[in-house]
Scaffold this active site. Sequence first.
Site, PDB file in Angstrom:
ATOM      1  N   SER A  39     -29.809 -24.286 -50.702  1.00  0.00           N
ATOM      2  CA  SER A  39     -31.004 -25.002 -50.296  1.00  0.00           C
ATOM      3  C   SER A  39     -31.741 -25.547 -51.509  1.00  0.00           C
ATOM      4  O   SER A  39     -31.412 -25.235 -52.661  1.00  0.00           O
ATOM      5  CB  SER A  39     -31.923 -24.085 -49.490  1.00  0.00           C
ATOM      6  OG  SER A  39     -32.965 -24.825 -48.888  1.00  0.00           O
ATOM      7  N   GLY A  43     -32.225 -23.100 -57.580  1.00  0.00           N
ATOM      8  CA  GLY A  43     -31.915 -22.878 -58.989  1.00  0.00           C
ATOM      9  C   GLY A  43     -30.521 -23.298 -59.413  1.00  0.00           C
ATOM     10  O   GLY A  43     -29.989 -22.792 -60.402  1.00  0.00           O
ATOM     11  N   PRO A 119     -26.806 -31.640 -54.465  1.00  0.00           N
ATOM     12  CA  PRO A 119     -28.204 -31.599 -54.021  1.00  0.00           C
ATOM     13  C   PRO A 119     -28.441 -30.558 -52.939  1.00  0.00           C
ATOM     14  O   PRO A 119     -27.563 -30.252 -52.135  1.00  0.00           O
ATOM     15  CB  PRO A 119     -28.441 -33.013 -53.468  1.00  0.00           C
ATOM     16  CG  PRO A 119     -27.335 -33.845 -54.014  1.00  0.00           C
ATOM     17  CD  PRO A 119     -26.174 -32.928 -54.175  1.00  0.00           C
ATOM     18  N   ASN A 172     -30.189 -15.577 -56.429  1.00  0.00           N
ATOM     19  CA  ASN A 172     -30.850 -16.019 -57.657  1.00  0.00           C
ATOM     20  C   ASN A 172     -32.338 -15.642 -57.664  1.00  0.00           C
ATOM     21  O   ASN A 172     -32.895 -15.244 -56.646  1.00  0.00           O
ATOM     22  CB  ASN A 172     -30.679 -17.536 -57.791  1.00  0.00           C
ATOM     23  CG  ASN A 172     -31.023 -18.032 -59.180  1.00  0.00           C
ATOM     24  OD1 ASN A 172     -30.983 -17.274 -60.159  1.00  0.00           O
ATOM     25  ND2 ASN A 172     -31.362 -19.300 -59.291  1.00  0.00           N
ATOM     26  N   LYS A 173     -32.933 -15.770 -58.842  1.00  0.00           N
ATOM     27  CA  LYS A 173     -34.366 -15.504 -59.060  1.00  0.00           C
ATOM     28  C   LYS A 173     -34.716 -14.046 -58.761  1.00  0.00           C
ATOM     29  O   LYS A 173     -35.812 -13.747 -58.249  1.00  0.00           O
ATOM     30  CB  LYS A 173     -35.217 -16.456 -58.223  1.00  0.00           C
ATOM     31  CG  LYS A 173     -34.909 -17.936 -58.507  1.00  0.00           C
ATOM     32  CD  LYS A 173     -35.876 -18.879 -57.813  1.00  0.00           C
ATOM     33  CE  LYS A 173     -35.514 -20.323 -58.103  1.00  0.00           C
ATOM     34  NZ  LYS A 173     -36.426 -21.298 -57.500  1.00  0.00           N
ATOM     35  N   MET A 174     -33.787 -13.150 -59.102  1.00  0.00           N
ATOM     36  CA  MET A 174     -34.052 -11.726 -58.896  1.00  0.00           C
ATOM     37  C   MET A 174     -35.235 -11.260 -59.741  1.00  0.00           C
ATOM     38  O   MET A 174     -35.912 -10.275 -59.395  1.00  0.00           O
ATOM     39  CB  MET A 174     -32.807 -10.906 -59.234  1.00  0.00           C
ATOM     40  CG  MET A 174     -31.675 -11.007 -58.210  1.00  0.00           C
ATOM     41  SD  MET A 174     -32.119 -10.389 -56.578  1.00  0.00           S
ATOM     42  CE  MET A 174     -32.434  -8.650 -56.918  1.00  0.00           C
ATOM     43  N   GLY A 475     -24.061 -66.376 -28.555  1.00  0.00           N
ATOM     44  CA  GLY A 475     -25.426 -66.878 -28.723  1.00  0.00           C
ATOM     45  C   GLY A 475     -26.368 -66.090 -27.843  1.00  0.00           C
ATOM     46  O   GLY A 475     -25.955 -65.243 -27.044  1.00  0.00           O
ATOM     47  N   SER A 482     -22.404 -70.362 -21.259  1.00  0.00           N
ATOM     48  CA  SER A 482     -21.589 -70.536 -20.048  1.00  0.00           C
ATOM     49  C   SER A 482     -21.488 -72.006 -19.659  1.00  0.00           C
ATOM     50  O   SER A 482     -20.420 -72.486 -19.243  1.00  0.00           O
ATOM     51  CB  SER A 482     -22.180 -69.722 -18.893  1.00  0.00           C
ATOM     52  OG  SER A 482     -22.122 -68.336 -19.175  1.00  0.00           O
ATOM     53  N   SER A 549     -22.459 -61.099 -27.115  1.00  0.00           N
ATOM     54  CA  SER A 549     -21.738 -60.386 -28.196  1.00  0.00           C
ATOM     55  C   SER A 549     -22.598 -60.349 -29.466  1.00  0.00           C
ATOM     56  O   SER A 549     -22.295 -61.022 -30.441  1.00  0.00           O
ATOM     57  CB  SER A 549     -20.382 -61.021 -28.465  1.00  0.00           C
ATOM     58  OG  SER A 549     -20.448 -62.420 -28.629  1.00  0.00           O
TER      59      SER A 549
END
Length: 641
Positions: A39, A43, A119, A172-174, A475, A482, A549
Amino acid sequence: MTDQTDVIYKTDDLIAQDIDAYLEQHQHKTMLRFITCGSVDDGKSTLIGRLLYDSKMIFEDQLAALESDSKKVGTQGAEIDFALLVDGLAAEREQGITIDVAYRFFGTEKRKFIVADTPGHEQYTRNMVTGASTADLAVILIDARKGVLTQTRRHSYLAHLIGIRHIVLAVNKMDLVGYDQATYDAIVADYAAFARSIGIERFVPMPISGFKGDNITGLSANTPWYTGPSLIQHLETVEVDTTTDQAKPFRMPVQWVNRPNLDFRGFSGLIASGTVRPGDTVRVLPSGKTSTVSRVVTLDGDLDEAVAGQSVTICLADEIDCSRGDVLATADAPPQAADQFESTLVWMADEALLPGRAYWLKLGTQTVSATVQEPKYTVNVNTMEHLACKTLDLNAIGVAEITTDRAIVFEPYAEGRTLGGFILIDKITNATVAAGMLHFSLRRAQNVHWQAMDVSRAAHAALKNQQPAVLWFTGLSGSGKSTIANLVEKKLHALGKHTFVLDGDNVRHGLNKDLGFTEADRIENIRRVGEVAKLMTDAGLIVLTAFISPFRAEREMVRELLADGEFLEVFIDTPLELAEARDVKGLYKKARSGQLKNFTGIDSPYEAPESPEIRVDTTKESPEDAAERIVDHLLGWAPTI
């Protein structure tokens, strides 16, 4: 003097020998590709920066710049902001996030590494898929203060889906939770329960601090309760089986036909799996023709054997047809070829999937036109539920059937990434919109075959003494499509030509009566009409179609169904205000009042042709004059008509 000179020479020799020994050792180190994911703000960039710093992969001028930049972004005291080593974009440094995929190289005495910093933001999940596509191992980071989050689950699911079998769970970030073992154990238990639910059988958990360096290059005194390896120790010793691809049957997608002169003809490419030697019997797919390998050529000379991962040029003993996009394979164990598949898609575009729209599908060196059916389901990464859906939005993961315009050579993704993984490309913008994995070909793809007909397409046209064509009138509603199409048919009929008009309203009374006016239904409407028009040209007819179309992609899809030159786009160019003023059917009035949704020109777009074969400006030309000019153009284009 002589003695001193001898000493110098001997010293130089020893230094040269040391350098040669170092280079030899470095050259034969194994390579590990891995990604860091998780997320936002877990880190990841800091961890990679720490790895580069601790492995001495930073030059003095880079270190000085890093220390200076760390002060600018407000890092306290003498601490270094290691994330700045990886976050190279200005926007990344300003926001303190990773946006692009950053690849970095570093090495230790035991192994070389290429790491991709991917990311964390959900909107950049597509970048994470790019980084994971070539990785052997994934480091899933979790902020010890936050625990397992949705993006943690999404990245873990994608890593497993893409085929990464080595997972490191780095809590991480313990340092910010006081190195509390209970916090760590709870996170590992929570992740383990999720991992089992998606099929991750094993992972290696470890408590770390990328900022402080705990358990990165060596075990930390701050976590005496942790007895596993440090991150670097694990990365250096994890066994990545590089022989697996070599043990598989030989496959090589052909990238280039190498023909420097009349005496040499070879087929160049990267060997995806297996081994190949002169004398081996190989099969060219999808044609199925076989030949014998006469030479395996490289820039450094011929080889007696080439293996997976090598780029080579293969010469064959026979002059058989083989070109870019074909696959050379072991003759007695070839891959499959099919045109309908079940696949998993990771949608990577801001615009949602439009079922039925034609995209370019690129698989290895093969590029074909493909359509995606309405997805069977999408996956909720939090609960692993299969949820019903009609499309796929940005970052959605879903299962859908895909149909290609011709057979492609493939293998299930579980058996090989090269012939099992693909991307989808938007035909108009040329942007990559999805990454996908083929699971298997559909049974109907193997059971349905083209039936040869004794009376050919050319024979039908010769009997009518005309060249088949499709005049595609497009168109806005009320532009006069038509009216002009009917006048053109009357003139052609008077000339004794065999024609038929497919009109938008008339077709919706029968063939397409089950379709509405959503974008997906409009796409399917044009797809069906295009297939009918093609069948009519096979019968030798001149077909006139009158459909709004609105989308260029679908008009191009129909063009691709026909032979070169048989599709003539006729743009009835009428300003919206003029078409609305006519409003013969009262549709614009209903659309303006909100009674009619998805009406072209009001709340649904019309993409005007950029280079039509014929353009009719109805503000300057009458329907009769326009019809006369269109017939003259058709007669000039095809004198046999």
